[in-house]
Design a protein around this motif. Structure first.
Motif, short mmCIF file in Angstrom:
data_model
loop_
_atom_site.label_atom_id
_atom_site.label_comp_id
_atom_site.label_asym_id
_atom_site.label_seq_id
_atom_site.Cartn_x
_atom_site.Cartn_y
_atom_site.Cartn_z
N ILE A 287 79.25 56.45 62.99
CA ILE A 287 78.65 56.51 64.06
C ILE A 287 77.07 56.57 63.92
O ILE A 287 76.70 56.52 62.64
CB ILE A 287 78.83 58.11 64.82
N PRO A 288 76.14 56.21 64.84
CA PRO A 288 74.79 56.16 64.58
C PRO A 288 74.25 57.44 64.19
O PRO A 288 74.76 58.37 64.38
CB PRO A 288 74.15 56.07 66.01
N GLY A 289 73.36 57.45 63.30
CA GLY A 289 72.72 58.75 62.84
C GLY A 289 71.24 58.88 63.24
O GLY A 289 70.60 58.51 63.77
N THR A 290 70.80 59.88 62.60
CA THR A 290 69.16 60.53 62.99
C THR A 290 68.40 60.00 61.57
O THR A 290 68.71 60.54 60.62
CB THR A 290 69.25 61.73 63.33
N GLU A 291 67.54 59.57 61.94
CA GLU A 291 66.81 59.17 60.43
C GLU A 291 65.67 60.61 60.18
O GLU A 291 65.22 60.96 60.95
CB GLU A 291 65.56 57.98 60.69
N LYS A 292 66.00 60.57 58.74
CA LYS A 292 65.34 61.85 58.36
C LYS A 292 64.37 61.67 56.96
O LYS A 292 64.83 60.53 56.20
CB LYS A 292 66.35 63.10 57.80
N THR A 293 63.85 62.42 56.48
CA THR A 293 62.94 62.39 55.30
C THR A 293 63.32 63.52 54.36
O THR A 293 63.25 64.64 54.59
CB THR A 293 61.58 62.20 55.08
N ASP A 294 63.91 63.05 53.04
CA ASP A 294 64.29 64.48 52.16
C ASP A 294 62.87 64.80 51.39
O ASP A 294 61.79 64.44 51.79
CB ASP A 294 65.39 63.88 51.09
N ALA A 295 62.92 65.90 50.64
CA ALA A 295 61.95 66.42 49.75
C ALA A 295 61.22 65.39 49.10
O ALA A 295 59.93 65.61 48.72
CB ALA A 295 62.65 67.73 49.19
N SER A 296 61.81 64.27 48.52
CA SER A 296 61.09 63.49 47.81
C SER A 296 60.38 62.48 48.36
O SER A 296 59.79 61.53 48.02
CB SER A 296 62.06 62.74 46.82
N GLY A 297 60.37 62.61 49.60
CA GLY A 297 59.77 61.50 50.67
C GLY A 297 60.92 60.26 50.92
O GLY A 297 60.19 59.27 51.59
N ASN A 298 62.13 60.40 50.57
CA ASN A 298 62.73 59.18 50.87
C ASN A 298 63.55 59.21 52.04
O ASN A 298 63.78 60.42 52.52
CB ASN A 298 63.94 59.06 49.66
N THR A 299 63.56 58.02 52.96
CA THR A 299 64.10 57.96 54.18
C THR A 299 65.73 57.89 54.13
O THR A 299 66.11 56.98 53.32
CB THR A 299 63.62 56.97 55.00
#
Length: 441
Positions: A287-299
């Motif tokens: 399914i489509p998801g939601t774009e997020k950024t982790d603690a390291s700055g990676n998307t």
């Protein structure tokens, strides 16, 4: 026939062992159909009973009869295919056995994802074993998207950006709706259902970092910022973007009118049988998801997906010997080997449209799915989330559905509406926790 009704138990399947006290018999109730019960009884008689010397009577029973029978003390020892919301409700009333008390329960649960049995957990206890499971995937018409020069959307934002092109060509997108009617695909057929489908709202709630209840289970958290955002975005798909609330996904997908749709993965079986003319023109993915950024700055893309299903539950008994025999049956039934055989025999008898959606991950890989399909389903399965049951939890889905209908029908403010209904949900949870002698907020 009238005279025979006094002597013949039409609910029982196969050989029936007399319960005369000379040897305890495990009574198993099956809540699905006679075909499933017949196959189960045959498997019990040729493999389980000879290996363990445990006698089992299998009966086909209407789901509504379980509660009355248990209350009257005439219920079964094991119930198969019971609804996901039932085990914890029985456990709150001391009517279901805690499976963590038995030796080997960790090994049994190791074949299942933790999200599969989240609904059967209360505190540190587990009151059922997952039997079947369902979660959503995204179906898409490859030929239609290619003609429109659109890629398969990976995020909800990408889907929104593609909507003008899709709708501009008099086409639409289908997502599970709690406000109208949509096709519900079962293991054997596709039926039109008026039961609210909140699965996509739950998925958005998880993707936005929210949850249904607080850690103690004393309050709902749909009134937090994450919950309000998920609710607001969900109703906007219908109010602002014109996605239909009443539709038959299988028919519209087959005709090409709905080239993208979010639906249970069991819809795959329905399409393979009922729409052979479009074979090769469609596929399914996560399914489509939601774009997020982790603690390291990676998307990364969060594709959290709601999972539910049916379960196998042991009814409480004071007979320790019978309790142990019932656990032996449950261990056998939940094993990968048994689940694979049951799934294959059901599909051989009823056809590919009845492919068994077992919750056992090891058994699932040995059913008739292609390697490519298993990869997609495993990828989505890894991101599934379950919602635990709490006292008074039956009010949660009911009032979230009411809130959705109110916003879609009366165009009320989404934030105020979900907050108002969350208060009603909390009141019922508090009332039920007091009833069961549990601490309240």
């Amino acid at each position: 026939m009238f005279v025979a009704s006094f002597f013949v138990d039409y609910n029982s399947v196969g050989n029936v062992y007399a319960e005369d006290g000379s040897d305890e018999v495990v009574k198993v109730w099956v809540l699905t159909g006679r075909d499933q019960g017949t196959i189960l009884k045959a498997m019990v008689d040729d493999s389980f009973t000879p290996d363990t010397n445990v006698k089992v009577n299998v009966e086909i029973v209407d789901p509504t009869a379980v509660l009355n029978a248990v209350m009257a003390g005439r219920g079964p020892n094991v119930v198969l295919s019971i609804g996901a919301d039932q085990p914890v409700n029985y456990a709150l009333r001391n009517a279901a056995e805690d499976l963590t008390q038995f030796e080997g329960w960790e090994e049994v649960m190791s074949h299942y994802s933790e999200s599969s049995y989240e609904q059967y957990r209360l505190d540190d206890h587990i009151y059922a074993i997952p039997e079947t499971q369902t979660f959503n995937v995204m179906f898409y018409r490859k030929d239609v998207l290619e003609e429109l020069e659109l890629p398969v959307p990976q995020t909800w934002q990408e889907l929104i950006e593609e909507l003008p092109t899709i709708q501009g060509n008099n086409l639409s997108v289908g997502i599970p709706t709690a406000a109208g009617s949509s096709t519900t695909a079962t293991s054997s057929t596709a039926i039109m259902s008026n039961v609210p489908d909140l699965s996509l709202y739950f998925s958005l709630l998880f993707q936005y970092g929210g949850d249904m209840y607080n850690e103690a289970g004393t309050k709902t958290t749909v009134d937090t910022e994450q919950g309000i955002r998920a609710f607001d975005d969900y109703v906007r798909y219908f109010n602002d973007y014109g996605i239909p609330t009443i539709y038959d996904f299988v028919s519209r997908f087959r005709s090409g009118e709905m080239p993208i749709g979010i639906a249970p993965y069991s819809t795959y079986n329905t399409l393979m049988v009922s729409a052979p003319e479009i074979r090769g023109l469609w596929d399914f993915t996560v399914i489509p998801g939601t774009e997020k950024t982790d603690a390291s700055g990676n998307t990364y893309i969060d594709r959290s997906d709601f999972i539910t299903g049916n379960a196998s539950m042991m009814v409480s008994t004071e007979d320790e010997q019978l309790k142990q025999k019932s656990w032996e049956f449950l261990k056998w039934w939940a094993s990968p080997e048994t689940q694979v055989r049951f799934g294959r025999e059901i599909e051989a008898l009823l056809g590919s449209s009845a492919r068994y959606n077992t919750a056992n991950r090891d058994a699932f890989a040995n059913l008739s799915w292609s390697v490519e399909d298993i990869e997609v389903l495993r990828a989505q399965w890894d991101e599934t989330r379950g919602i635990r049951e709490v006292p008074g939890g039956y009010f949660t889905g009911r009032h979230i559905s009411n809130a959705i209908r109110k916003v879609l029908t009366d165009k009320e403010d989404s934030r105020e509406t979900i907050i108002d209904y969350s208060i009603k949900i909390d009141e019922e949870i508090e009332k039920k926790r007091k009833e069961f002698g549990m601490p309240v907020d």
